[in-house]
Design a protein around this motif. Structure first.
Motif, PDB file in Angstrom:
ATOM      1  N   VAL A  32       0.848  -1.201   0.000  1.00 51.42           N
ATOM      2  CA  VAL A  32       0.000   0.000   0.000  1.00 51.42           C
ATOM      3  C   VAL A  32       0.877   1.242   0.000  1.00 51.42           C
ATOM      4  O   VAL A  32       0.636   2.186  -0.758  1.00 51.42           O
ATOM      5  N   LEU A  63       2.202   2.374  -3.233  1.00 47.69           N
ATOM      6  CA  LEU A  63       1.277   3.049  -4.139  1.00 47.69           C
ATOM      7  C   LEU A  63       1.057   4.516  -3.785  1.00 47.69           C
ATOM      8  O   LEU A  63       0.435   5.245  -4.541  1.00 47.69           O
ATOM      9  N   VAL A  64       1.539   4.949  -2.610  1.00 46.20           N
ATOM     10  CA  VAL A  64       1.401   6.365  -2.246  1.00 46.20           C
ATOM     11  C   VAL A  64       2.622   7.108  -2.754  1.00 46.20           C
ATOM     12  O   VAL A  64       3.720   6.842  -2.297  1.00 46.20           O
ATOM     13  N   PRO A  65       2.438   8.020  -3.727  1.00 42.22           N
ATOM     14  CA  PRO A  65       3.617   8.673  -4.313  1.00 42.22           C
ATOM     15  C   PRO A  65       4.315   9.608  -3.326  1.00 42.22           C
ATOM     16  O   PRO A  65       3.665  10.259  -2.511  1.00 42.22           O
TER      17      PRO A  65
END
Lengths: 428, 156
Positions: B37, B40-42
């Motif tokens: 997860v 996926l967080v830039p």
């Protein structure tokens, strides 16, 4: 009297060394071979050798689940072809759509088929859900398969949503804007969820590539796996529901109590209701040819309908995405217009709470409505209460969709469809 | 020590195996999930700056409301005062259109007055006003990351 030429040629091939190496059983001639054909073929073995006459009745299931599966397969086929041209870039995506329309051989046809099959799939998955509800087919032992089915319905919507974003036209841009904004109303995690979906704070390249990865791999892979389990469970839960089900026959075999002087095949240790239990063999026919031919015929019909739509109607493509101005009115495809009508009252209540409650209710339905009455019959009288509640919800959803589709004009204002739309009052 | 332990009781060895086994499995699953997860967080964004120069004060006529397309804001000049109103609807993020009396959102029909206050429709909050200052080279500087009250002006 000899068989027709194609059949004779086929039989010659089938008996050749090569033919025998490919097909374990040739075209069946006897009942034994009919069973063997079903059991020994990879493509057919997921289906039973014999099938209940009731399950074949078109007026019972209408083949809705199978039609949904066929549409899914058509979508995978056309989708993979589209991937050879499509580029998930905000600068090039729209151009590749135009190429598909005007340059690529059969590109327009493939795109049209993909779009119309997607619309049809949403429709038929929904109809399938209604059929299973109205025939009480979600009751024990099929509760979990209903849950899987609800999951597949949501996946179908997610696939549609991520799909119509990809052309990067006005519809795509403003659908991402509105869709991710609805997500941001979710309690606690909302804004973070939006950031995660967009890969940032603004709708742009990062968002497009995310929705592309979801659309072409993640969601179809999950959906394909769930379809497999869904079909597997149909078999394991006793085939299609029918009125003369044996009730709760749960054979639980205690391995310790088996006599040691007997050899048991694995089949005899199987748990749960099997197709054979409590059924009259006279009610059953061989799947080859009765089931297999019906399935092939249905596939031909589905393919013909999709082709017909794709040849005569073009998939919509709006103007190139304009991040400054949404179209007025900015309308989602028909299956989201009920939701759009709901969020036009309140984003939180209409976009989060009501859909959330509906999905929760659908998921819990088989565990709340546990009476095993009226299984396998349409609109059974014993199920009046459940049927009434479901029908009211369904009619409400249809009503909101009709209002959103036909009664909303510029600025989402009320507008009767039979009155001519006034010229755009507010300038850009 | 040895003689009192019946077979069914958990031995020390068994206890440790089960405890650490489950701990290790839980850790492995949780760590994989968190890493996936988090992946996926830039961490870097290539987005336009929220701080932008709107131009010279004299570019805007007195008593005017100017829509600035790329920034999606309205620059409001009244006499020698300047303010900047967001053009992004607080409902679901569409761009509002200016009307004679205020602003109208085309997506779901939210209506705002000329101060950005919600008059009708589903918008939950008024349109925010952004901080306007003057840069050293005498340009209007708008900071979209800082909202201010509607009665705060830049006087030039």
């Amino acid at each position: 009297m000899s068989a027709p030429l194609p059949k004779r040629l086929w039989q010659k091939f089938e008996r050749s060394r090569v033919g025998r190496s490919i097909f374990r059983v040739g075209l069946p001639e006897s009942n034994l071979e009919r069973s063997q054909a079903m059991v020994s073929s990879f493509l057919l073995h997921m289906q039973p050798a014999k099938v209940n006459r009731h399950s074949l009745r078109a007026s019972y299931s209408f083949g809705l689940g199978l039609i949904s599966l066929y549409l899914f397969l058509i979508l995978v086929g056309t989708g993979v072809l589209l991937m050879f041209y499509y580029v998930p870039s905000t600068e090039r995506a729209y151009d590749t759509m135009k190429d598909l329309e005007f340059v690529v051989s059969a590109g327009l046809l493939m795109r049209n088929m993909h779009r119309w099959a997607a619309h049809l799939m949403v429709l038929f998955v929904l109809l399938h859900l209604c059929r299973v509800f109205y025939t009480g087919a979600y009751k024990r032992p099929r509760e979990f398969n209903w849950v899987l089915g609800v999951g597949l319905f949501l996946l179908t919507l997610a696939l549609s949503f991520t799909g119509y974003l990809l052309p990067w036209d006005q519809l795509a841009f403003w659908a991402i804007t509105v869709g991710t904004s609805i997500a941001s109303y979710a309690p606690y995690i909302g804004p973070k969820l939006r950031y995660l979906m967009l890969g940032g704070n603004v709708v742009g390249q990062e968002a497009l590539i995310r929705f592309y990865a979801l659309h072409v791999f993640v969601l179809p892979a999950v959906a394909g796996l769930m379809v497999a389990i869904h079909l597997w469970r149909v078999r394991k839960d006793g085939g299609l529901s029918h009125p003369n089900e044996p009730g709760d026959v749960v054979e639980q075999v205690d391995l310790g109590q088996l006599p040691t002087n007997k050899t048991y095949g694995l089949m005899e240790l199987a748990r749960g209701t099997t197709l054979q239990v409590g059924q009259n063999p006279d009610d059953e026919v061989f799947s080859w040819p009765h089931l297999v031919f019906r399935e092939l015929l249905l596939f031909l019909i589905v393919m013909a309908v999709v082709l017909f739509l794709a040849i005569f109607w073009n998939a919509p493509l709006e103007e190139f995405a304009n991040p400054i101005h949404p179209p007025n009115p900015a309308k989602a495809p028909w299956y989201f217009l009920g939701l759009q009508e709901l969020v036009s009252y309140s984003a939180f209540w209409g976009g989060v709470v009501v859909p959330g409650l509906l999905v929760t209710a659908l998921l819990l339905l088989p565990y709340i409505d546990r009476k095993r009455q009226g299984v396998g019959r349409w609109f059974a009288r014993e199920r009046r209460v459940a049927i009434t509640i479901f029908t009211v919800c369904l009619l409400a959803a249809i009503a909101f969709t009709v209002i959103g589709t036909y009664f909303r004009g510029p600025n989402w204002g009320w507008q009767e469809p039979w009155k001519r739309p006034p010229p755009a009052a507010e300038g850009h | 020590m040895n003689e009192a332990t019946p077979n069914k009781d958990l031995s020390r060895r068994g206890f440790l195996e089960i405890t650490f086994g489950w701990l290790a499995a839980t850790f492995a699953v949780a760590a994989s999930a968190i890493a996936s997860v988090r992946f996926l967080v830039p961490n870097v964004l290539y987005e336009p700056s929220l701080l932008f120069k709107a131009g010279k004060p004299d570019d805007f006529p007195e008593k005017s409301v100017t829509f600035m397309e790329d920034e999606r804001v309205f620059l409001v000049r009244q006499g020698n005062t300047f303010r900047c109103l967001s053009a992004v609807c607080t409902h679901l993020g569409c761009t509002v259109n200016r009307t004679e009396k205020g602003y109208h959102c085309p997506c779901h029909g939210s209506l705002f007055d000329d101060q950005g206050k919600v008059e009708s429709g589903p918008a939950p909050h008024p349109l925010p006003w952004f901080l306007v200052t003057l840069s050293k080279d005498n340009r209007l500087l708008v900071d979209k990351s800082q909202t201010v009250l509607a009665d705060k002006y830049l006087v030039v």
